[in-house]
Design a protein around this motif. Sequence first.
Motif, PDB file in Angstrom:
ATOM      1  N   LEU A  55      36.677  54.442 -45.012  1.00 36.57           N
ATOM      2  CA  LEU A  55      36.051  56.091 -44.433  1.00 36.57           C
ATOM      3  C   LEU A  55      34.634  55.120 -44.036  1.00 36.57           C
ATOM      4  N   ILE A  56      33.498  54.766 -43.157  1.00 36.90           N
ATOM      5  CA  ILE A  56      32.405  55.207 -43.365  1.00 36.90           C
ATOM      6  C   ILE A  56      31.910  56.338 -43.316  1.00 36.90           C
ATOM      7  N   THR A  57      31.360  56.426 -44.117  1.00 41.23           N
ATOM      8  CA  THR A  57      30.869  57.772 -44.544  1.00 41.23           C
ATOM      9  C   THR A  57      29.388  58.060 -43.909  1.00 41.23           C
ATOM     10  N   PRO A  58      29.063  59.259 -43.823  1.00 33.91           N
ATOM     11  CA  PRO A  58      27.390  59.278 -42.642  1.00 33.91           C
ATOM     12  C   PRO A  58      26.233  58.190 -44.118  1.00 33.91           C
ATOM     13  N   ASP A  59      26.714  58.565 -45.621  1.00 35.83           N
ATOM     14  CA  ASP A  59      25.345  57.970 -45.308  1.00 35.83           C
ATOM     15  C   ASP A  59      25.814  56.013 -45.832  1.00 35.83           C
ATOM     16  N   VAL A  60      26.088  55.510 -45.410  1.00 31.10           N
ATOM     17  CA  VAL A  60      27.357  54.160 -45.604  1.00 31.10           C
ATOM     18  C   VAL A  60      26.244  53.725 -44.148  1.00 31.10           C
ATOM     19  N   ILE A  61      26.245  55.100 -43.138  1.00 35.56           N
ATOM     20  CA  ILE A  61      26.003  54.736 -41.625  1.00 35.56           C
ATOM     21  C   ILE A  61      24.501  54.700 -42.085  1.00 35.56           C
ATOM     22  N   ASN A  62      24.191  55.361 -42.181  1.00 32.25           N
ATOM     23  CA  ASN A  62      22.296  55.800 -42.786  1.00 32.25           C
ATOM     24  C   ASN A  62      22.443  54.315 -43.189  1.00 32.25           C
ATOM     25  N   LEU A  63      22.240  53.777 -44.024  1.00 28.29           N
ATOM     26  CA  LEU A  63      21.892  52.503 -44.613  1.00 28.29           C
ATOM     27  C   LEU A  63      21.934  51.369 -43.640  1.00 28.29           C
ATOM     28  N   TYR A  64      23.182  51.488 -42.728  1.00 29.57           N
ATOM     29  CA  TYR A  64      23.080  50.640 -41.606  1.00 29.57           C
ATOM     30  C   TYR A  64      22.114  50.517 -40.292  1.00 29.57           C
ATOM     31  N   LYS A  65      22.017  52.632 -40.050  1.00 33.54           N
ATOM     32  CA  LYS A  65      20.664  51.937 -38.903  1.00 33.54           C
ATOM     33  C   LYS A  65      19.784  51.685 -40.086  1.00 33.54           C
ATOM     34  N   LYS A  66      19.317  52.188 -40.949  1.00 37.02           N
ATOM     35  CA  LYS A  66      17.764  51.616 -41.753  1.00 37.02           C
ATOM     36  C   LYS A  66      17.704  49.933 -41.336  1.00 37.02           C
ATOM     37  N   GLN A  67      18.874  49.099 -42.104  1.00 31.69           N
ATOM     38  CA  GLN A  67      18.670  47.392 -42.014  1.00 31.69           C
ATOM     39  C   GLN A  67      18.992  47.125 -40.189  1.00 31.69           C
ATOM     40  N   ALA A  68      19.512  47.558 -40.128  1.00 30.32           N
ATOM     41  CA  ALA A  68      19.762  47.354 -38.221  1.00 30.32           C
ATOM     42  C   ALA A  68      17.916  47.858 -37.801  1.00 30.32           C
ATOM     43  N   ASN A  69      17.551  49.324 -37.609  1.00 33.52           N
ATOM     44  CA  ASN A  69      15.897  48.851 -37.781  1.00 33.52           C
ATOM     45  C   ASN A  69      14.566  47.813 -38.008  1.00 33.52           C
ATOM     46  N   THR A  70      15.280  47.392 -39.133  1.00 38.73           N
ATOM     47  CA  THR A  70      14.676  46.199 -39.282  1.00 38.73           C
ATOM     48  C   THR A  70      14.320  45.403 -38.626  1.00 38.73           C
ATOM     49  N   SER A  71      15.968  44.297 -38.333  1.00 36.38           N
ATOM     50  CA  SER A  71      16.054  43.812 -37.481  1.00 36.38           C
ATOM     51  C   SER A  71      15.907  43.675 -35.872  1.00 36.38           C
ATOM     52  N   LEU A  72      16.380  44.828 -35.953  1.00 35.82           N
ATOM     53  CA  LEU A  72      16.041  44.601 -33.889  1.00 35.82           C
ATOM     54  C   LEU A  72      14.674  45.143 -34.029  1.00 35.82           C
ATOM     55  N   LYS A  73      13.424  45.073 -34.751  1.00 31.32           N
ATOM     56  CA  LYS A  73      12.360  45.011 -34.652  1.00 31.32           C
ATOM     57  C   LYS A  73      11.729  43.994 -34.168  1.00 31.32           C
ATOM     58  N   ILE A  74      12.598  43.893 -35.645  1.00 34.95           N
ATOM     59  CA  ILE A  74      12.024  42.024 -35.111  1.00 34.95           C
ATOM     60  C   ILE A  74      12.288  40.744 -33.953  1.00 34.95           C
ATOM     61  N   ILE A  75      13.703  41.602 -33.183  1.00 38.90           N
ATOM     62  CA  ILE A  75      14.243  40.578 -32.441  1.00 38.90           C
ATOM     63  C   ILE A  75      13.113  41.337 -30.860  1.00 38.90           C
ATOM     64  N   GLU A  76      13.346  42.372 -30.803  1.00 44.29           N
ATOM     65  CA  GLU A  76      12.475  43.192 -30.108  1.00 44.29           C
ATOM     66  C   GLU A  76      10.774  42.740 -29.914  1.00 44.29           C
ATOM     67  N   ASN A  77      10.203  42.513 -31.260  1.00 40.34           N
ATOM     68  CA  ASN A  77       8.734  42.196 -30.561  1.00 40.34           C
ATOM     69  C   ASN A  77       8.329  41.094 -31.586  1.00 40.34           C
ATOM     70  N   ALA A  78       9.340  40.463 -31.883  1.00 39.50           N
ATOM     71  CA  ALA A  78       8.826  38.907 -32.409  1.00 39.50           C
ATOM     72  C   ALA A  78       9.646  38.012 -30.732  1.00 39.50           C
ATOM     73  N   TYR A  79      10.752  38.517 -31.010  1.00 43.52           N
ATOM     74  CA  TYR A  79      11.785  37.399 -29.973  1.00 43.52           C
ATOM     75  C   TYR A  79      11.386  37.472 -28.412  1.00 43.52           C
ATOM     76  N   LEU A  80      11.984  38.624 -28.405  1.00 42.89           N
ATOM     77  CA  LEU A  80      11.977  39.132 -27.437  1.00 42.89           C
ATOM     78  C   LEU A  80      10.610  38.818 -26.061  1.00 42.89           C
ATOM     79  N   LYS A  81       9.715  40.185 -27.142  1.00 42.21           N
ATOM     80  CA  LYS A  81       8.305  40.035 -26.512  1.00 42.21           C
ATOM     81  C   LYS A  81       7.699  38.692 -25.722  1.00 42.21           C
ATOM     82  N   SER A  82       8.494  37.719 -26.685  1.00 44.74           N
ATOM     83  CA  SER A  82       7.100  36.690 -26.330  1.00 44.74           C
ATOM     84  C   SER A  82       8.339  35.687 -24.952  1.00 44.74           C
ATOM     85  N   SER A  83       9.377  35.996 -24.353  1.00 51.45           N
ATOM     86  CA  SER A  83      10.381  35.133 -24.837  1.00 51.45           C
ATOM     87  C   SER A  83      10.501  36.124 -22.665  1.00 51.45           C
ATOM     88  N   SER A  84      10.387  34.671 -21.293  1.00 53.39           N
ATOM     89  CA  SER A  84      10.036  34.998 -19.995  1.00 53.39           C
ATOM     90  C   SER A  84      11.714  34.990 -20.130  1.00 53.39           C
TER      91      SER A  84
END
Length: 131
Positions: free
Chosen positions: A1-30
């Motif tokens: 069972l994936i608990t709410p605590d596990v989901i929240n941890l995944y969301k935190k980790q995902a936010n960090t990675s998604l911010k990098i993809i959003e602002n470092a890679y895709l922002k400068s990609s035409s």
Amino acid sequence: LITPDVINLYKKQANTSLKIIENAYLKSSSSGFLLGTDYPTAADFMAYEEAAQISPQFGNIHNLEEFPRVRAWLEKMSALPFHDEVHAGLRALGNLTSADPLIADRLRSASKIGVKAIAEAQKQRRVASKL
């Protein structure tokens, strides 16, 4: 069972990675691909697998509202040939925030569906290449 605590941890980790993809890679990609090429690279395919798993399209762990470039990139990647066949297992696994049926049963079933879909796509590709 994936608990709410596990989901929240995944969301935190995902936010960090998604911010990098959003602002470092895709922002400068035409082109809309991570490295700015006119076609997807290995970087796109590897990052896509991780980001897609948590997206509303598959695992539904993260809504991606604050990442418009990531959402557009995910959509672009999902339009590639054989995407649906390759990701049949993830689609069958479904919403990871749901606990019914048990995740282990869902993983087994999703894996079988995924392998079957990939084998069928390979078969279709071989037939098409003979035409």
